[in-house]
Design an enzyme around this catalytic site. Structure first.
Site, PDB file in Angstrom:
ATOM      1  N   LYS A 193       2.176   4.321 -12.916  1.00 42.30           N
ATOM      2  CA  LYS A 193       3.219   4.231 -11.885  1.00 42.30           C
ATOM      3  C   LYS A 193       3.407   2.784 -11.415  1.00 42.30           C
ATOM      4  CE  LYS A 193       1.431   7.032  -8.845  1.00 42.30           C
ATOM      5  NZ  LYS A 193       0.150   7.398  -9.466  1.00 42.30           N
ATOM      6  N   ARG A 216       2.639  12.293  -1.696  1.00 40.30           N
ATOM      7  CA  ARG A 216       1.421  12.732  -2.383  1.00 40.30           C
ATOM      8  C   ARG A 216       1.152  14.207  -2.131  1.00 40.30           C
ATOM      9  NH1 ARG A 216      -0.808   7.654  -3.838  1.00 40.30           N
ATOM     10  NH2 ARG A 216      -3.044   7.727  -4.002  1.00 40.30           N
ATOM     11  N   ARG A 263      -8.844  -0.823 -15.799  1.00 42.32           N
ATOM     12  CA  ARG A 263      -7.762  -1.467 -15.020  1.00 42.32           C
ATOM     13  C   ARG A 263      -8.303  -2.653 -14.229  1.00 42.32           C
ATOM     14  NH1 ARG A 263      -3.761   2.088 -11.311  1.00 42.32           N
ATOM     15  NH2 ARG A 263      -5.548   2.367  -9.944  1.00 42.32           N
ATOM     16  N   ARG A 298     -10.756  -2.292  -8.686  1.00 42.94           N
ATOM     17  CA  ARG A 298     -10.770  -1.594  -7.402  1.00 42.94           C
ATOM     18  C   ARG A 298     -11.993  -0.682  -7.313  1.00 42.94           C
ATOM     19  NH1 ARG A 298      -4.888   0.965  -6.866  1.00 42.94           N
ATOM     20  NH2 ARG A 298      -6.164   2.641  -6.045  1.00 42.94           N
ATOM     21  N   ARG A 306     -10.355  11.585  -7.253  1.00 46.04           N
ATOM     22  CA  ARG A 306      -8.934  11.292  -7.057  1.00 46.04           C
ATOM     23  C   ARG A 306      -8.077  12.172  -7.973  1.00 46.04           C
ATOM     24  NH1 ARG A 306      -8.587   5.472  -8.502  1.00 46.04           N
ATOM     25  NH2 ARG A 306      -6.538   5.354  -7.535  1.00 46.04           N
TER      26      ARG A 306
HETATM   27  P1  AMP Z   1      -3.208   4.304  -4.671  1.00 42.12           P
HETATM   28  O1  AMP Z   1      -3.269   2.829  -4.916  1.00 42.12           O
HETATM   29  O2  AMP Z   1      -1.811   4.830  -4.742  1.00 42.12           O
HETATM   30  O3  AMP Z   1      -4.175   5.080  -5.519  1.00 42.12           O
HETATM   31  O4  AMP Z   1      -3.661   4.526  -3.139  1.00 42.12           O
HETATM   32  C1  AMP Z   1      -4.931   4.083  -2.660  1.00 42.12           C
HETATM   33  C2  AMP Z   1      -5.343   4.894  -1.449  1.00 42.12           C
HETATM   34  O5  AMP Z   1      -4.371   4.754  -0.399  1.00 42.12           O
HETATM   35  C3  AMP Z   1      -5.412   6.405  -1.681  1.00 42.12           C
HETATM   36  O6  AMP Z   1      -6.648   6.801  -2.251  1.00 42.12           O
HETATM   37  C4  AMP Z   1      -5.238   6.936  -0.261  1.00 42.12           C
HETATM   38  O7  AMP Z   1      -6.424   6.799   0.499  1.00 42.12           O
HETATM   39  C5  AMP Z   1      -4.202   5.978   0.311  1.00 42.12           C
HETATM   40  N1  AMP Z   1      -2.824   6.470   0.056  1.00 42.12           N
HETATM   41  C6  AMP Z   1      -1.848   5.887  -0.708  1.00 42.12           C
HETATM   42  N2  AMP Z   1      -0.716   6.608  -0.700  1.00 42.12           N
HETATM   43  C7  AMP Z   1      -0.968   7.686   0.080  1.00 42.12           C
HETATM   44  C8  AMP Z   1      -0.214   8.835   0.474  1.00 42.12           C
HETATM   45  N3  AMP Z   1       1.068   9.007   0.064  1.00 42.12           N
HETATM   46  N4  AMP Z   1      -0.809   9.747   1.282  1.00 42.12           N
HETATM   47  C9  AMP Z   1      -2.066   9.585   1.726  1.00 42.12           C
HETATM   48  N5  AMP Z   1      -2.846   8.553   1.377  1.00 42.12           N
HETATM   49  C10 AMP Z   1      -2.314   7.598   0.571  1.00 42.12           C
END
Ligand code: AMP
Length: 222
Positions: free
Chosen positions: A13, A85, A124, A152, A163
């Site tokens: 994404k 999400r 990554r 990360r 996740r």
């Molecule tokens: P990502 O980089 O998209 O994997 O997001 C990293 C972290 O940010 C996730 O593991 C959540 O803790 C938080 N996060 C990002 N987007 C959302 C969302 N739409 N709803 C809730 N938590 C989010």
């Protein structure tokens, strides 16, 4: 262009959003990035969201919806990456856009099996210099990006499965929500990166999207 990118972590994404943003001029809004920026700022909100981020859990809906509301201009052109999400977030986005007289052009679901995304996430790397995302073997950083490159914490193996489980339980139902609205387009994310980008640019949801002018993705006729 106002699109949502759905898909498990590691489906590409972020990479696709960066490519689409640079090809179309649309803004790339990543809620994961918003969360990480908030944490880096050291704000009170940052301290709260760090707990969730570090454990691989979703930040509570009211917090993330507030962050999106303050960053997303309903009538601009954007690619939303990482939001919604879950179904309540999708409903909140619909309300936010329809109140402003705006709407989505398409929701792109990037499809990849767990085995593929696990391999991608483990390799990554993020450049702190440019913000770009690479993969140690599939997409190594060019010499022009000096790094440093970081992995990360939530891309470490123990966190990846948590996740992914969360994705299957909470985020997959969002596909049905958008399929019912005739906005969903599913794309095989195991294709080469260029093919995925081309497929997104060519995407037309079944529900009557009308291309306008030369836009790669048109606008829903209203
Ligand atoms: P990502 O980089 O998209 O994997 O997001 C990293 C972290 O940010 C996730 O593991 C959540 O803790 C938080 N996060 C990002 N987007 C959302 C969302 N739409 N709803 C809730 N938590 C989010």
């Amino acid at each position: 262009m106002r699109i949502v990118l759905l898909g498990p972590q590691g489906a590409g994404k972020g990479t696709q959003a960066q490519r689409l943003a640079s090809q179309t001029g649309a803004l790339h809004i990543s809620t994961g990035e918003l969360v990480r920026e908030e944490i880096a700022s050291g704000s009170r909100l940052g301290v709260i969201v760090k707990e969730y981020n570090d454990q691989g859990y979703l930040v509570p809906d009211e917090i993330i919806i507030g962050m999106v509301t303050s960053h997303l201009e309903p009538h601009s052109h954007w690619i939303l990456d990482g939001f919604p999400r879950n179904v309540p977030q999708a409903e909140a986005l619909s309300v936010m856009l329809s109140r402003a007289g705006s709407g989505l052009d398409a929701v792109i679901a990037l499809e990849a099996p767990d085995s593929v995304v696990i391999e991608r996430l483990a390799g990554r790397r993020h450049s702190l210099a440019t913000g770009k995302i690479y993969h140690v073997s599939n997409n190594p950083a060019p010499a022009s990006d000096p790094g440093p490159f970081i992995q990360r914490d939530d891309d470490l193996p123990a966190m990846i499965q948590r996740r992914l489980d969360l994705y299957h339980r909470e985020t997959e139902p969002v596909k049905s929500y958008y399929a019912a609205a005739h906005l969903l387009v599913e794309i095989d994310a195991c294709q080469p990166m260029d093919a995925v980008t081309a497929a997104i640019l060519a995407a037309r949801p079944a529900g009557g999207l009308t291309a306008r002018g030369t836009a790669s993705i048109g606008h829903v006729a209203r």
